[in-house]
Write a protein that holds these residues in place. Structure first.
Motif, mmCIF file in Angstrom:
data_model
loop_
_atom_site.group_PDB
_atom_site.id
_atom_site.type_symbol
_atom_site.label_atom_id
_atom_site.label_comp_id
_atom_site.label_asym_id
_atom_site.label_seq_id
_atom_site.Cartn_x
_atom_site.Cartn_y
_atom_site.Cartn_z
ATOM 1 N N LEU A 1 0.837 -1.199 0.000
ATOM 2 C CA LEU A 1 0.000 0.000 0.000
ATOM 3 C C LEU A 1 0.870 1.245 0.000
ATOM 4 O O LEU A 1 0.608 2.210 -0.718
ATOM 5 N N GLU B 1 2.665 1.501 -3.459
ATOM 6 C CA GLU B 1 1.793 1.935 -4.551
ATOM 7 C C GLU B 1 1.552 3.432 -4.489
ATOM 8 O O GLU B 1 1.326 4.086 -5.502
ATOM 9 N N LEU B 2 1.601 3.991 -3.269
ATOM 10 C CA LEU B 2 1.368 5.420 -3.127
ATOM 11 C C LEU B 2 2.642 6.229 -3.265
ATOM 12 O O LEU B 2 2.635 7.436 -3.045
ATOM 13 N N THR C 1 -5.351 -4.389 -9.943
ATOM 14 C CA THR C 1 -4.793 -3.044 -9.779
ATOM 15 C C THR C 1 -5.121 -2.480 -8.401
ATOM 16 O O THR C 1 -6.033 -2.945 -7.739
ATOM 17 N N PRO C 2 -4.371 -1.470 -7.962
ATOM 18 C CA PRO C 2 -4.657 -0.902 -6.637
ATOM 19 C C PRO C 2 -5.991 -0.153 -6.639
ATOM 20 O O PRO C 2 -6.220 0.688 -7.501
ATOM 21 N N PRO C 3 -6.865 -0.443 -5.669
ATOM 22 C CA PRO C 3 -8.134 0.300 -5.616
ATOM 23 C C PRO C 3 -7.947 1.800 -5.415
ATOM 24 O O PRO C 3 -8.848 2.577 -5.701
ATOM 25 N N LEU C 4 -6.765 2.207 -4.918
ATOM 26 C CA LEU C 4 -6.543 3.635 -4.704
ATOM 27 C C LEU C 4 -6.009 4.327 -5.958
ATOM 28 O O LEU C 4 -5.452 5.423 -5.868
ATOM 29 N N TYR D 1 -7.652 5.606 -8.355
ATOM 30 C CA TYR D 1 -8.574 6.559 -8.998
ATOM 31 C C TYR D 1 -8.620 7.842 -8.180
ATOM 32 O O TYR D 1 -9.532 8.071 -7.391
ATOM 33 N N GLN D 2 -7.586 8.641 -8.342
ATOM 34 C CA GLN D 2 -7.505 9.877 -7.569
ATOM 35 C C GLN D 2 -7.197 11.027 -8.506
ATOM 36 O O GLN D 2 -6.555 10.857 -9.544
ATOM 37 N N THR E 1 -2.962 12.294 -6.842
ATOM 38 C CA THR E 1 -1.843 11.379 -6.526
ATOM 39 C C THR E 1 -2.319 9.926 -6.528
ATOM 40 O O THR E 1 -2.367 9.295 -5.482
#
Lengths: 469, 158, 491
Positions: C86, C89-90, C443-446, C448-449, C452
Motif C-alpha cells: 500500500l 503503490e502510493l 490493480t490498486p483500488p486507490l 482513482y484519484q 496522486t
C-alpha cells in the motif's frame, strides 16, 4: 603494595532514570509498559486538528472516517433528519438494540449492527434536498479538511456540493467518494458488502469445495465494507500528507468491489498466465500442509444450554507444515506411515494427500474433546489453537490484558463492550482510543450548528421545525 | 411451472418451505407441517427430478420442513422447532430465540445499559443530547435495582 | 485472433496464458449512453470524473508519499507485504530485506505445483504467484540478520529510512540488538511497526513451534471468533460438506492487519512531521485487526450472552441480503429498506406471481426490523430461490437492475476478469514486467484519484536483484566489497 580491589558493579544493578529502566527491562515487560492500555488517555492523539465530514451510510464509507476518529480527528456525521443512517435499523435476528434513537420515535432503537462504524463522532442532521442545505454545507466545508460521501455519482453535484464546486470553495479540501463501482458502465449500481464478496471473486474461493458438497459461503462480517473502508483511510492519510507539501486537496474515488478482487491473492495471475480458475478449498490451505481446521469428536461444553457451546465448540486449528513438525504430528497421532509416505512438503500438498492426512487427523481426534486435542498437540511442541467463539474471546485473558476487549461507560448508553477499537493500532506515543460508540440522531445539532458554525438558536429552531435538520 | 422449494399441501393448505441449501440435492420423504401427509421428493441441482409425490397416509418420513405457514388462514406460522410439525434449528446464538427486540437493562457484568424501549424523552432542541445518561432521573427503577445489585456484590469487573 | 492447435496429453499442456480481455471493453461513447440515462447533469459530471480520475492518466501525476523510505524486513506472512504494498503503490520507496535464501513466501505455490510458478529471465529462479502478486514496486535486497555484521549493516541503513516493518517472533529483533529500543537511539525519527498474529506481549502472544515453525494465518481468524461465526449451519449442510465453521479463502486477517498497519504508520508519520519530530513503536495484530471489524459480535455477547452463530450465505441482520443458488451458479440480491423490498417483490412477481402474494400478504414481513427474524429469512429466501432456479445470473442481474436493486452474480475469477465494468475501469490489468513477462494482476483500488493516484510500477522481483543498487546508494558498498560480503554469508 596491595591494591584495594573495588567490587565489580554490574550495569543492571545501577538505579537510573526511567528511560534507562526501559532499556534494561525484559522485552515483554517493555511492551506492556509502553503499550499500557491504562495509559491510553494520557497520551496525545495523532490526528489532532483534523476535521472530517462523514456524509455516509452503512458501513463502508463510515468506517473510512471512524478510523480517523479513533486516531483523534474531529469527525462530524451528517444523517437524514429524524430517521438517521439506515444501518441503525440492522440488528441480528432483530434482537439487540440500544435506545434512544430519537425522541420522536421512542419505540425504535439503534441496532447493534451500527457498532464500530461511527465511533467518537459528532452527529448532526441535514436534509440535502433543501435549498438551504447548500450554504450550510459550504460553511462546514470551509472549516474542514475533507469529506467522505457515498451517494450515487452526480447526486452531490446536482445539489451543488460535488467536488467540482467544493474544489473552488476550499482548494485544500480532500473529497472522497466511496461506492460499489465507480465510473464506468455500472457506475449507478448500488452495492453492498455481500455484493462485493460475490461479484469480486472472494466468495468463489471461500467455503467447502463443490466436490465435497459445499457451497460458497459468506464471511460472517461485512468484510468488504470494513476492509475497503480502511483502505480509503490509507488514501486519505496519504493525501493529507501530500497536502502538507503542496497545499492542494484532491478527490479519491473508491470502488469496494475492487477490494474484493484485490484480496484474492494468486488467483488472478494464475488465471492470466495458466488459465486455472482458483476454487474453494474449505478449511484446508492450498499452499501449506498441514495447516487447517479439523473437527474433533466432542465439544468442550457438552452440557451447556447454549447450542454454540454445546454443539459447536469442537474445532481446532492445527499447523505443522515444516518437515519436522509434520513428522512429530504423525507420531503423535500414531500414524508414522503418513510421515514415511509424505516426507516432502510438495508431496503433502497434493490434494489426495491432504484428504488422507486430514482424514487421519480427524479420525484420531474423533474420540477426544477440543481441549484435549489442543493440549496433546501443544505439549508435543506443535502449533494448535481452538476455534474460539465470542464467549471465549470475551473471557480471554490475553485480550483483556491488552485492552482489546474493554468495557467503556458510554456517555449516552451505559455499559458497552468495545472490541478491537483501542488495540487495532497500538502506538506507543499516540494510541487509538474509543470514547463513545455512537450518539442519537441529531445529538450534536446545537454543538455544531450553533457553537461551531455560529448560527443563532432561533435559526436552528426554524430549521428543525421546517425539517431541514 | 412446477413449484420447487415449497410443498403446498392441498389438504390443509399449508405452505411448507424447503430451504434452498438443505434441499439442493436431496431425496426422501417430507412430512407436511400442517397435517400428517407425507410427500416424496427427489431434487437434483434444485429441480424436481421426481415429485412431490403424495405418499399413503401413515408412511414414515425422513424430514420435516424448517418453517411453514398457512396463507389462507392469516399466515398462521409454524416456527422452527415446533414438535411434530417443523424440525428444530439448532444453530442459534443462544438457548432463547426471540425474533424481536430483547429487553436488556443490565449488561452481562451487571451495570446499567440502555437496551429497552420506550425511553423517556431526553433531548433538547433539534434532538441535541449531552454526554450523560442521567439514570437516576430517566430510569429511577433501574437505578434502584442497580443499587441493590451493588450491595449484593453482583456487579463485577468482567 | 490466430488459431492454435494443441494436443492435450498432460494437464500441463493446458497451462497457457489466456487472452485478456477476450472481448474488448466498452468505449467511452457506450458508457456515455449509460450516464445519459440519469440526466444531462449526471452525464456531465461522470464524464468530467473520468477525465480527472482516469486510470490511464495515473503515471502523469505525482505520488503522495514521494520521499518516504520504508524497510520491509518481514517474512512468511502477507500482512507486512500488503502494508508495504500500500505504501509502495502510493509512492514510498520500499526496500524488502530478505534472508539470503529469500522470503519463504516465494516458494509457496498452490498444491505444490511448480508449473504454477514463474521463472525470472535473469537468474532463472522460480517464484510463487502469491509472492509475486504482492511484491509491488519494492526492491529486493538480501541481508543476513543472524550474522552480527549483517546487523551492523542494517543499523547503518536506519538513519536513512523513515519506517521499518517487521514481523519476527516477539522480542527476536530486540534480542539481536535491532529492536525498537535500540534503533530509536540511532534514529529517533524512526517509525517501527510490528505486525503479527496475536501480539508481542500477553498470555497468548505469538509463538513458534518446538522446531521453529512460525504461526501464520488463519490463526488470526481463529483467535478472534471469525472462523466460528462463518460457514453454513449444520441445519443446512452436513458437517464435512460445509456445515462447519469455515475459514476465509484469502488470508483475510493478514490483509486487514496490513492495511491497519498502513493507517497507523501514516498517522504516526503525520504526527511526527506535524507535531513531535519523533517516531514511535507500533504494534498491529491480525487477530485484533479482524476483531475490530467483526461487526459487533463480541459486544453482542456482552449485551445479552448471545454467541454469534453461522448463517451460511445469509445475513442475520438484514433481509434481503444473501446469495442463493440459481440456474448457473449463485445470485446475490440485496435490499433491506421498504422501498427495495417491494421492488424486489415487483421484479420477481413478473415471472413468479406467487412470490408477491406470499410475501406481501404476510403480516410478519410488513415491518423492516421484523423481516430479520429467522423464520422471515427462511421464507424469503426459499421463495426467492424458486425464482432463481429458472434463470441464469445474467438474466437475473438484468431484471433486477431494471428496478435499481443492488444485485450481482457470484463470479469466479475468470468471470471477474471479463466482467464488463471491471474491464472498462481496469480492476485487472496486464503489466509487462521486466523480469517475469506479462502478468495479469489486480490493480490498486486507490488508483482513482485526482492528484496522486496509486500505481503499480513493477510486479515481482528476483531475489536480491537490487543488492548492487541499494548497497551502493545507501552504504557506499561497491561490487567488490559486496562479493566479499556475499562469500562471508552476510548478504
Amino acid at each position: 603494595m596491595r591494591e584495594k580491589v573495588k567490587p565489580e558493579i554490574k550495569f543492571e544493578d545501577i538505579p537510573g532514570p526511567e528511560e534507562l529502566e526501559l532499556e534494561k527491562m525484559p522485552f515483554e515487560e517493555y511492551c506492556r509498559k509502553i503499550f499500557d492500555p491504562k495509559k491510553t488517555f494520557e497520551k496525545p492523539e495523532a490526528l489532532k486538528g483534523i476535521r472530517w465530514l462523514s456524509c455516509t451510510m452503512y458501513i463502508f464509507t463510515p468506517h473510512s472516517v471512524s478510523n480517523l476518529a479513533e486516531l483523534g480527528a474531529e469527525c462530524i456525521k451528517i444523517e437524514m433528519p429524524r430517521v438517521g443512517d439506515p444501518m441503525r435499523h440492522t440488528s441480528p435476528f432483530n434482537e439487540a438494540y440500544l435506545y434512544p434513537l430519537h425522541d420522536t420515535r421512542p419505540l425504535t432503537g439503534t441496532g447493534l449492527g451500527f457498532m464500530n462504524a461511527n465511533l467518537n463522532e459528532y452527529f448532526i442532521t441535514l436534509d440535502y434536498h433543501r435549498p438551504e442545505a447548500r450554504e450550510i454545507v459550504y460553511n462546514l466545508v470551509r472549516m474542514s479538511d475533507g469529506l467522505t460521501e457515498c451517494y450515487r455519482p452526480g447526486t452531490f453535484y446536482r445539489w451543488g456540493i460535488g467536488y467540482k464546486q467544493l474544489m473552488e470553495i476550499n482548494p485544500r479540501f480532500i473529497y472522497v467518494w466511496g461506492g460499489g463501482f465507480g465510473y464506468g458502465p455500472k457506475v449507478f449500481g448500488g452495492s453492498y458488502d455481500i455484493l462485493g464478496q460475490a461479484q469480486g471473486g472472494l466468495a468463489s474461493i471461500t467455503g467447502f469445495h463443490e466436490d465435497f458438497g459445499g457451497h460458497p459461503v459468506k464471511h460472517t462480517n461485512w468484510v468488504i465494507d470494513w476492509y475497503s473502508g480502511t483502505m480509503i483511510t490509507v488514501g486519505i492519510l496519504a493525501a493529507l500528507y501530500w497536502r502538507r507539501k503542496t497545499g492542494l486537496g484532491t478527490m479519491i474515488e473508491f470502488s469496494q468491489v475492487h477490494c474484493s478482487t484485490r484480496a484474492c491473492g494468486y488467483g488472478i495471475p494464475l488465471y492470466g498466465r495458466f488459465g486455472i480458475v482458483r476454487q474453494r478449498w474449505g478449511n484446508w490451505d492450498t499452499q501449506l500442509c498441514v495447516h487447517g481446521i479439523i473437527r474433533t469428536g466432542k465439544s468442550d461444553y457438552p452440557d451447556d444450554p447454549n447450542p454454540q457451546l454445546r454443539e459447536e465448540a469442537r474445532y481446532v486449528m492445527v499447523s505443522a507444515f515444516q518437515d519436522q513438525d509434520f513428522r512429530e504430528l504423525c507420531y503423535v497421532i500414531g500414524r508414522p506411515d503418513l510421515w514415511e509416505k509424505y516426507k516432502t512438503h510438495k508431496e503433502r500438498l497434493k490434494p489426495e494427500a491432504q484428504m488422507e492426512i486430514y482424514g487421519a487427523l480427524e479420525q484420531w481426534a474423533a474420540d477426544k474433546t477440543r481441549s484435549e486435542v489442543v493440549e496433546i498437540l501443544t505439549n508435543a511442541g506443535l502449533l494448535a489453537m481452538p476455534v474460539m467463539n465470542d464467549k471465549e474471546v470475551y473471557e480471554c485473558q490475553h485480550f483483556r490484558e491488552r485492552g482489546t476487549i474493554r468495557w467503556i461507560e458510554d456517555p449516552i448508553f451505559g455499559d458497552v463492550l468495545v472490541q478491537g477499537g483501542f488495540s487495532v493500532g497500538m502506538l506507543s506515543e499516540t494510541p487509538r482510543r474509543v470514547r463513545w460508540v455512537w450518539r442519537p440522531v441529531g445529538a450534536d445539532n446545537i454543538r455544531v450548528y450553533h457553537e461551531l458554525l455560529g448560527y443563532p438558536i432561533s435559526k436552528i429552531k426554524e430549521w428543525y421545525e421546517k425539517g431541514i435538520i | 411451472m412446477t413449484l420447487t422449494e415449497i410443498i403446498w399441501c392441498k389438504y390443509c393448505n399449508t405452505v411448507n418451505y424447503l430451504d434452498p441449501y438443505t434441499f439442493w440435492n436431496w431425496k426422501g420423504k417430507v412430512k407436511c407441517a400442517g397435517c400428517d401427509r407425507v410427500y416424496y421428493v427427489h431434487i437434483i441441482q434444485g429441480f424436481y427430478y421426481e415429485g412431490p409425490k403424495e405418499m399413503p397416509p401413515g408412511e414414515p418420513y425422513d424430514i420435516m420442513p424448517l418453517y411453514a405457514d398457512k396463507p389462507l388462514d392469516g399466515y398462521e406460522r409454524f416456527r422452527p422447532g415446533t414438535p411434530g410439525k417443523t424440525r428444530p434449528y439448532t444453530c442459534l446464538p443462544r438457548e432463547i430465540y426471540l425474533g424481536k427486540a430483547d429487553v436488556v437493562k443490565f449488561s452481562i457484568r451487571g451495570r446499567p445499559v440502555r437496551g429497552w424501549a420506550p425511553q423517556p424523552p431526553s433531548s433538547g432542541l433539534a434532538g441535541s443530547q449531552g454526554f450523560k445518561w442521567d439514570i437516576e432521573k430517566l430510569a429511577p427503577d433501574v437505578w434502584k435495582e442497580y443499587q441493590v445489585k451493588l450491595r449484593k456484590g453482583e456487579v463485577r469487573e468482567w | 485472433m490466430t488459431k492454435e492447435e494443441i494436443e492435450i496429453k498432460d494437464p500441463k499442456d493446458v497451462l497457457r496464458p489466456r487472452p485478456w480481455p477476450v472481448t474488448p471493453p466498452a468505449t467511452l461513447e457506450e458508457a456515455k449512453e449509460i450516464y445519459r440515462k440519469r440526466g444531462p447533469e449526471a452525464l456531465d459530471y461522470v464524464v468530467w470524473l473520468e477525465e480527472i480520475l482516469g486510470y490511464e492518466k495515473r503515471f502523469t501525476k505525482p505520488e503522495a508519499l514521494t520521499g518516504i523510505r520504508v524497510l520491509d524486513v518481514g517474512i512468511w506472512r502477507l500482512s507486512n507485504a500488503f502494508c508495504s504494498s500500500l505504501l509502495a503503490e502510493l509512492g514510498a520507496e520500499v526496500i524488502k530485506i530478505e534472508p539470503p535464501t529469500g522470503d519463504p513466501l516465494r516458494y509457496l505455490t498452490p498444491f505444490g505445483r511448480e508449473e504454477y510458478m514463474l521463472r525470472d529471465n535473469v537468474k532463472g529462479e522460480l517464484c510463487g504467484l502469491e509472492f509475486i502478486h504482492e511484491m509491488r514496486n519494492k526492491y529486493s535486497v538480501t541481508l543476513n540478520l543472524e550474522h552480527p555484521e549483517g546487523r551492523e549493516l542494517f543499523k547503518k541503513l536506519i538513519p536513512q529510512v523513515d519506517i521499518v516493518i517487521e514481523n519476527y517472533p516477539p522480542g527476536y529483533f530486540d534480542q539481536l540488538g535491532i529492536g525498537y529500543r535500540q534503533l530509536s537511539k540511532i534514529n529517533p525519527r524512526l517509525i517501527y511497526c510490528w505486525i503479527g498474529i496475536l501480539g508481542q506481549w500477553g498470555p497468548m502472544k505469538d509463538r513458534v513451534s518446538k522446531f521453529g515453525q512460525w504461526m501464520l494465518e488463519p490463526f488470526g481468524q481463529v483467535a478472534c471468533s471469525f472462523v466460528h461465526n462463518t460457514g453454513y449451519p449444520p441445519d443446512f449442510l452436513p458437517r464435512g460438506s460445509g456445515g462447519d465453521p469455515t475459514r476465509s479463502g484469502a488470508y483475510i486477517a493478514d490483509l486487514v492487519a496490513g492495511e491497519q498497519a498502513a493507517v497507523n504508520i501514516l498517522a504516526a508519520l503525520w504526527y511526527r512531521d506535524e507535531v513531535s519530530g519523533k517516531g514511535q513503536f507500533i504494534e498491529v495484530t491480525a487477530a485484533e485487526a479482524l476483531m475490530e471489524i467483526l461487526d459487533f459480535d463480541i459486544s453482542w455477547y456482552a449485551f445479552n450472552r448471545s454467541i454469534k452463530a453461522r448463517t451460511g450465505s445469509w445475513d442475520p441482520n438484514l433481509n434481503q441480503y444473501a446469495w442463493n443458488p440459481c440456474k448457473d451458479g449463485y445470485m446475490m440480491i440485496g435490499g433491506q429498506s421498504d422501498r427495495l423490498w417491494y421492488r424486489i417483490g415487483m421484479c420477481i412477481s413478473r415471472d413468479f406471481p406467487q412470490f408477491e402474494r406470499l410475501i406481501s400478504e404476510d403480516p410478519l414481513l410488513k415491518e423492516m426490523a421484523a423481516r430479520n427474524a429467522l423464520e422471515a429469512l427462511i421464507k424469503t429466501y426459499t421463495l426467492t430461490t424458486m425464482w432463481l432456479r429458472n434463470i441464469t445470473r445474467d438474466q437475473a442481474e438484468e431484471k433486477l437492475m431494471e428496478y435499481e436493486i443492488a444485485a450481482g452474480p457470484l463470479q469466479y475469477l475468470d468471470e471477474v476478469a471479463e466482467y464488463y465494468h471491471f474491464k472498462y475501469r481496469k480492476y485487472i490489468d496486464i503489466i509487462e514486467d521486466e523480469y517475469y513477462g506479462p502478468i495479469l494482476y489486480c490493480t490498486p483500488p486507490l488508483a482513482y484519484q485526482h492528484r496522486t493516484p496509486a500505481r503499480v510500477k513493477w510486479l515481482g522481483r528476483p531475489l536480491g536483484i537490487d543488492n548492487e543498487h541499494i548497497y551502493s546508494k545507501y552504504l557506499g558498498i561497491g561490487p567488490t566489497q559486496l562479493r566479499e560480503l556475499k562469500e562471508k554469508g552476510i548478504i
